[in-house]
Motif scaffolding. Structure first.
Motif, PDB file in Angstrom:
ATOM      1  N   LYS A  18       0.793  -1.214   0.000  1.00  0.00           N
ATOM      2  CA  LYS A  18       0.000   0.000   0.000  1.00  0.00           C
ATOM      3  C   LYS A  18       0.839   1.286   0.000  1.00  0.00           C
ATOM      4  O   LYS A  18       1.904   1.351   0.610  1.00  0.00           O
ATOM      5  CB  LYS A  18      -0.935   0.033   1.213  1.00  0.00           C
ATOM      6  CG  LYS A  18      -1.861  -1.161   1.343  1.00  0.00           C
ATOM      7  CD  LYS A  18      -2.848  -1.260   0.195  1.00  0.00           C
ATOM      8  CE  LYS A  18      -3.890  -2.338   0.447  1.00  0.00           C
ATOM      9  NZ  LYS A  18      -4.796  -2.528  -0.705  1.00  0.00           N
ATOM     10  N   SER A  36       1.118  -2.917  -7.221  1.00  0.00           N
ATOM     11  CA  SER A  36      -0.301  -3.197  -7.444  1.00  0.00           C
ATOM     12  C   SER A  36      -0.512  -4.210  -8.556  1.00  0.00           C
ATOM     13  O   SER A  36       0.391  -4.524  -9.335  1.00  0.00           O
ATOM     14  CB  SER A  36      -1.041  -1.900  -7.791  1.00  0.00           C
ATOM     15  OG  SER A  36      -0.537  -1.356  -9.002  1.00  0.00           O
ATOM     16  N   ASP A 298      -8.376  -1.347   0.415  1.00  0.00           N
ATOM     17  CA  ASP A 298      -7.860   0.005   0.292  1.00  0.00           C
ATOM     18  C   ASP A 298      -8.566   0.890   1.316  1.00  0.00           C
ATOM     19  O   ASP A 298      -9.071   0.397   2.318  1.00  0.00           O
ATOM     20  CB  ASP A 298      -8.061   0.517  -1.134  1.00  0.00           C
ATOM     21  CG  ASP A 298      -6.957   0.021  -2.087  1.00  0.00           C
ATOM     22  OD1 ASP A 298      -5.955  -0.542  -1.609  1.00  0.00           O
ATOM     23  OD2 ASP A 298      -7.109   0.217  -3.308  1.00  0.00           O
TER      24      ASP A 298
END
Length: 392
Positions: A18, A36, A298
């Protein structure tokens, strides 16, 4: 009358390492690198059309999901930078009409700003015929939304934080193309399509200012995880991929909780989905196998469950057994019904407790490609340069 027009689409990406926190807010430079997976535009995408042509008022105008919005802030910065790269050419002197549409909920933790800014940058780069690489375009997209830089590539993508003060080395690079691990798929469990209570930018800066855990994460955790995740992807080692993905999601939300005041993105349903994935993996390990699924969240309550294609039927069966959806599953890949996996206690997972619609929608997708240039007939603009959705 000269009229120039381009339409492109860009994908959603969901980070497994992240990004949270900026070291330079105006330049959108991150406190750490991130990584990602790009998801298929066949299921999740932002489409943007741009036209450069003379108009009565000579002003740039923008419509997002059918509503006209003011061009300001980061949006204006991105447009200005791309226009400047074209120089004094006629097309760059003409006012712009831009229309953008997401085929999924905006600002609900499904990376709409990432795909949206990536589509804007790619559309204007196409309109202006700019000879820039995806990495160079990613540095411009980053100015609009940090994670947008990763949506300039398909497959598996790293955003290298860089070290230069001007941010020129803070850009996206490909780790592996979509063809490297085509078995990788994702099941998105939409818990809420509402906008986030704490917008990402505000949350990040609060965390940077108040969380001791973030400093430890940036200095001591993320660098090794980036290296380990790249190795797992290149080796197509799902067991390692899953463990790192879930650990990083957990720590991201721990950092949010370590913020003063604390930031809560997960809901009770989110935590129940975490328990479901853990129970499924525990059952596999107990039977001598490895991890079969990996959750990540997220800045929102919606779960993205990564798994290889062969395990999606069992995961889908589990999720639907515990969380009866309110919308019919569209089943784009024709997943067949299978028995529930052995060794998973549905009662402990709350079967029968959750109301229909606690998970409102399931989206099944796969690893996807980078931005696409679309045909003229797919334009979102009518012949007058206005959105086709408007009766004008």
């Amino acid at each position: 009358m000269a009229v120039y027009e381009a339409t492109t689409s860009a994908p959603v990406n969901i980070a497994v390492i992240k990004y949270w926190g900026k070291r330079d807010v105006p330049l959108n430079l991150p406190t750490n690198s991130s990584l990602s997976v790009t998801l298929s535009q066949d299921h999740l995408r932002s489409t943007t059309s741009a036209r450069a042509a003379p108009t009565e008022d000579g002003k740039d105008r923008l419509w997002l999901n059918g509503e006209e919005v003011e061009i300001k802030g980061r949006m204006a910065d991105v447009i200005r930078e791309l226009r400047a790269l074209k120089g004094d050419a006629e097309v760059a002197r003409l006012p712009l009409h831009i229309v953008s549409y997401n085929n999924f909920p905006t600002a609900a933790g499904l990376a709409s700003s990432a795909s949206g800014f990536a589509a804007l940058v790619y559309t204007l780069a196409t309109l202006y015929a700019l000879p820039l690489s995806p990495s160079a375009l990613s540095a411009i997209a980053r100015r609009g939304s940090g994670s947008a830089c990763r949506s300039l590539f398909g497959g598996f993508v790293a955003w290298e934080m860089g070290s230069a003060a001007d941010g020129k080395d803070s850009l996206a690079v490909e780790v592996a193309p979509r063809s490297h691990w085509p078995e990788m798929q994702a099941l998105i469990c939409v818990v809420s399509a509402a906008k986030k209570g704490t917008p990402s930018t505000a949350g990040m800066q609060a965390t940077v200012a108040t969380s001791p855990l973030l400093a430890h994460r940036v200095a001591h955790v993320v660098p090794q995880r980036m290296a380990d995740m790249e190795a797992a992807i290149k080796a197509r080692d799902f067991d390692s991929f899953a463990k790192i993905t879930m650990a990083d999601s957990n720590q991201f939300h721990a950092v949010c909780l370590d913020t003063a005041p604390p930031i809560f993105y997960l809901s009770d349903v989110s935590r129940a989905l975490i328990a479901l994935v853990n129970a499924y993996n525990d059952a596999s390990v107990a039977q001598g196998g490895g991890y079969k699924a990996a959750y990540t969240f997220d800045a929102g309550p919606n779960a993205v469950i990564y798994a290889e294609k062969k395990h999606i039927p069992e995961i889908l069966a589990l999720v639907q057994a515990v969380f009866p959806p309110s919308e019919e599953f569209t089943n784009p890949f024709g997943v067949e019904s299978v028995p529930l996996p052995e060794g998973v206690d549905l009662e402990k997972l709350g079967k029968g407790r959750w109301e229909k619609g606690a998970v409102s929608r399931l989206i099944h997708t796969e690893v996807g490609d980078g931005p696409r240039v679309l045909a003229k007939e797919e334009s979102l603009l009518n012949e007058r340069g206005l959105p086709k959705t408007l009766n004008q």
